[in-house]
Design a protein around this motif. Structure first.
Motif, PDB file in Angstrom:
ATOM      1  N   GLY A   1      29.960  -0.828  20.197  1.00 13.29           N
ATOM      2  CA  GLY A   1      29.964   0.463  19.507  1.00 13.29           C
ATOM      3  C   GLY A   1      29.064   0.518  18.289  1.00 13.29           C
ATOM      4  O   GLY A   1      28.994   1.545  17.621  1.00 13.29           O
ATOM      5  N   SER A   2      28.348  -0.573  17.981  1.00 14.17           N
ATOM      6  CA  SER A   2      27.543  -0.587  16.761  1.00 14.17           C
ATOM      7  C   SER A   2      26.248   0.228  16.879  1.00 14.17           C
ATOM      8  O   SER A   2      25.599   0.477  15.885  1.00 14.17           O
ATOM      9  CB  SER A   2      27.208  -2.030  16.368  1.00 14.17           C
ATOM     10  N   CYS A   3      25.880   0.655  18.097  1.00 10.27           N
ATOM     11  CA  CYS A   3      24.640   1.424  18.302  1.00 10.27           C
ATOM     12  C   CYS A   3      24.913   2.891  18.619  1.00 10.27           C
ATOM     13  O   CYS A   3      24.029   3.595  19.128  1.00 10.27           O
ATOM     14  CB  CYS A   3      23.827   0.792  19.437  1.00 10.27           C
ATOM     15  N   VAL A   4      26.088   3.356  18.307  1.00 11.48           N
ATOM     16  CA  VAL A   4      26.484   4.715  18.680  1.00 11.48           C
ATOM     17  C   VAL A   4      25.545   5.769  18.109  1.00 11.48           C
ATOM     18  O   VAL A   4      25.162   6.697  18.792  1.00 11.48           O
ATOM     19  CB  VAL A   4      27.944   4.975  18.233  1.00 11.48           C
ATOM     20  N   GLY A   5      25.126   5.640  16.890  1.00 12.09           N
ATOM     21  CA  GLY A   5      24.329   6.673  16.246  1.00 12.09           C
ATOM     22  C   GLY A   5      22.830   6.559  16.467  1.00 12.09           C
ATOM     23  O   GLY A   5      22.060   7.252  15.806  1.00 12.09           O
ATOM     24  N   LEU A   6      22.368   5.716  17.377  1.00 12.29           N
ATOM     25  CA  LEU A   6      20.929   5.504  17.560  1.00 12.29           C
ATOM     26  C   LEU A   6      20.286   6.439  18.568  1.00 12.29           C
ATOM     27  O   LEU A   6      19.078   6.399  18.757  1.00 12.29           O
ATOM     28  CB  LEU A   6      20.673   4.046  17.979  1.00 12.29           C
ATOM     29  N   GLY A   7      21.062   7.275  19.242  1.00 10.67           N
ATOM     30  CA  GLY A   7      20.520   8.221  20.204  1.00 10.67           C
ATOM     31  C   GLY A   7      20.120   7.582  21.522  1.00 10.67           C
ATOM     32  O   GLY A   7      19.317   8.151  22.262  1.00 10.67           O
ATOM     33  N   LEU A   8      20.619   6.406  21.812  1.00  9.15           N
ATOM     34  CA  LEU A   8      20.295   5.753  23.076  1.00  9.15           C
ATOM     35  C   LEU A   8      21.042   6.441  24.217  1.00  9.15           C
ATOM     36  O   LEU A   8      22.140   6.931  24.041  1.00  9.15           O
ATOM     37  CB  LEU A   8      20.701   4.271  23.020  1.00  9.15           C
ATOM     38  N   GLU A   9      20.415   6.486  25.381  1.00 12.83           N
ATOM     39  CA  GLU A   9      21.031   7.106  26.541  1.00 12.83           C
ATOM     40  C   GLU A   9      21.175   6.095  27.659  1.00 12.83           C
ATOM     41  O   GLU A   9      20.287   5.260  27.869  1.00 12.83           O
ATOM     42  CB  GLU A   9      20.202   8.292  27.033  1.00 12.83           C
ATOM     43  N   GLU A  10      22.262   6.177  28.390  1.00 12.07           N
ATOM     44  CA  GLU A  10      22.478   5.294  29.527  1.00 12.07           C
ATOM     45  C   GLU A  10      21.655   5.803  30.703  1.00 12.07           C
ATOM     46  O   GLU A  10      21.686   6.986  31.036  1.00 12.07           O
ATOM     47  CB  GLU A  10      23.960   5.277  29.900  1.00 12.07           C
ATOM     48  N   PRO A  11      20.884   4.908  31.347  1.00 10.25           N
ATOM     49  CA  PRO A  11      20.098   5.357  32.497  1.00 10.25           C
ATOM     50  C   PRO A  11      21.009   5.716  33.666  1.00 10.25           C
ATOM     51  O   PRO A  11      22.138   5.229  33.756  1.00 10.25           O
ATOM     52  CB  PRO A  11      19.228   4.141  32.837  1.00 10.25           C
ATOM     53  N   PRO A  12      20.527   6.559  34.578  1.00  7.23           N
ATOM     54  CA  PRO A  12      21.352   6.927  35.735  1.00  7.23           C
ATOM     55  C   PRO A  12      21.568   5.710  36.633  1.00  7.23           C
ATOM     56  O   PRO A  12      20.762   4.776  36.645  1.00  7.23           O
ATOM     57  CB  PRO A  12      20.550   8.007  36.447  1.00  7.23           C
ATOM     58  N   ASP A  13      22.657   5.733  37.391  1.00  7.95           N
ATOM     59  CA  ASP A  13      22.944   4.651  38.326  1.00  7.95           C
ATOM     60  C   ASP A  13      21.886   4.630  39.422  1.00  7.95           C
ATOM     61  O   ASP A  13      21.398   5.673  39.877  1.00  7.95           O
ATOM     62  CB  ASP A  13      24.324   4.829  38.960  1.00  7.95           C
ATOM     63  N   LEU A  14      21.550   3.434  39.856  1.00  6.48           N
ATOM     64  CA  LEU A  14      20.597   3.292  40.964  1.00  6.48           C
ATOM     65  C   LEU A  14      21.291   3.696  42.260  1.00  6.48           C
ATOM     66  O   LEU A  14      22.505   3.523  42.416  1.00  6.48           O
ATOM     67  CB  LEU A  14      20.113   1.854  41.054  1.00  6.48           C
ATOM     68  N   PRO A  15      20.526   4.235  43.220  1.00  9.12           N
ATOM     69  CA  PRO A  15      21.162   4.606  44.492  1.00  9.12           C
ATOM     70  C   PRO A  15      21.624   3.341  45.231  1.00  9.12           C
ATOM     71  O   PRO A  15      20.956   2.313  45.210  1.00  9.12           O
ATOM     72  CB  PRO A  15      20.061   5.317  45.260  1.00  9.12           C
ATOM     73  N   LEU A  16      22.763   3.439  45.871  1.00 11.81           N
ATOM     74  CA  LEU A  16      23.309   2.333  46.642  1.00 11.81           C
ATOM     75  C   LEU A  16      22.786   2.387  48.075  1.00 11.81           C
ATOM     76  O   LEU A  16      22.588   3.482  48.622  1.00 11.81           O
ATOM     77  CB  LEU A  16      24.841   2.390  46.658  1.00 11.81           C
TER      78      LEU A  16
END
Length: 78
Positions: free
Chosen positions: A57-72
């Protein structure tokens, strides 16, 4: 009365339950119980897993986004 050392774990409800075998020869005597954090807990906190947990949780305010899941790949049923 000689000192007794027990190890136990606090339950998920935050309650520590102890059954302390004192013996009938010590019945009706007053005792003092001291609770200290186990050194095992300290070792875990300083380990890699403990350090990871402390950074969560230490990077909450950095504006990072989780990439979309890769197709299975398609599921093969045989």
């Amino acid at each position: 009365m000689r000192p007794i050392q027990l190890e136990s774990q606090v339950g998920p409800d935050g309650v520590l339950q102890l059954a302390v075998p004192i013996g009938t020869s010590e019945a009706n005597r007053r005792v003092m119980i001291t609770i200290e954090q186990s050194s095992r807990d300290f070792e875990q906190q300083t380990s890699a897993a403990g350090q990871h947990a402390s950074l969560y949780g230490s990077c909450v305010g950095l504006g990072l986004e989780e990439p979309p899941d890769l197709p299975l790949p398609p599921l093969r049923v045989e």
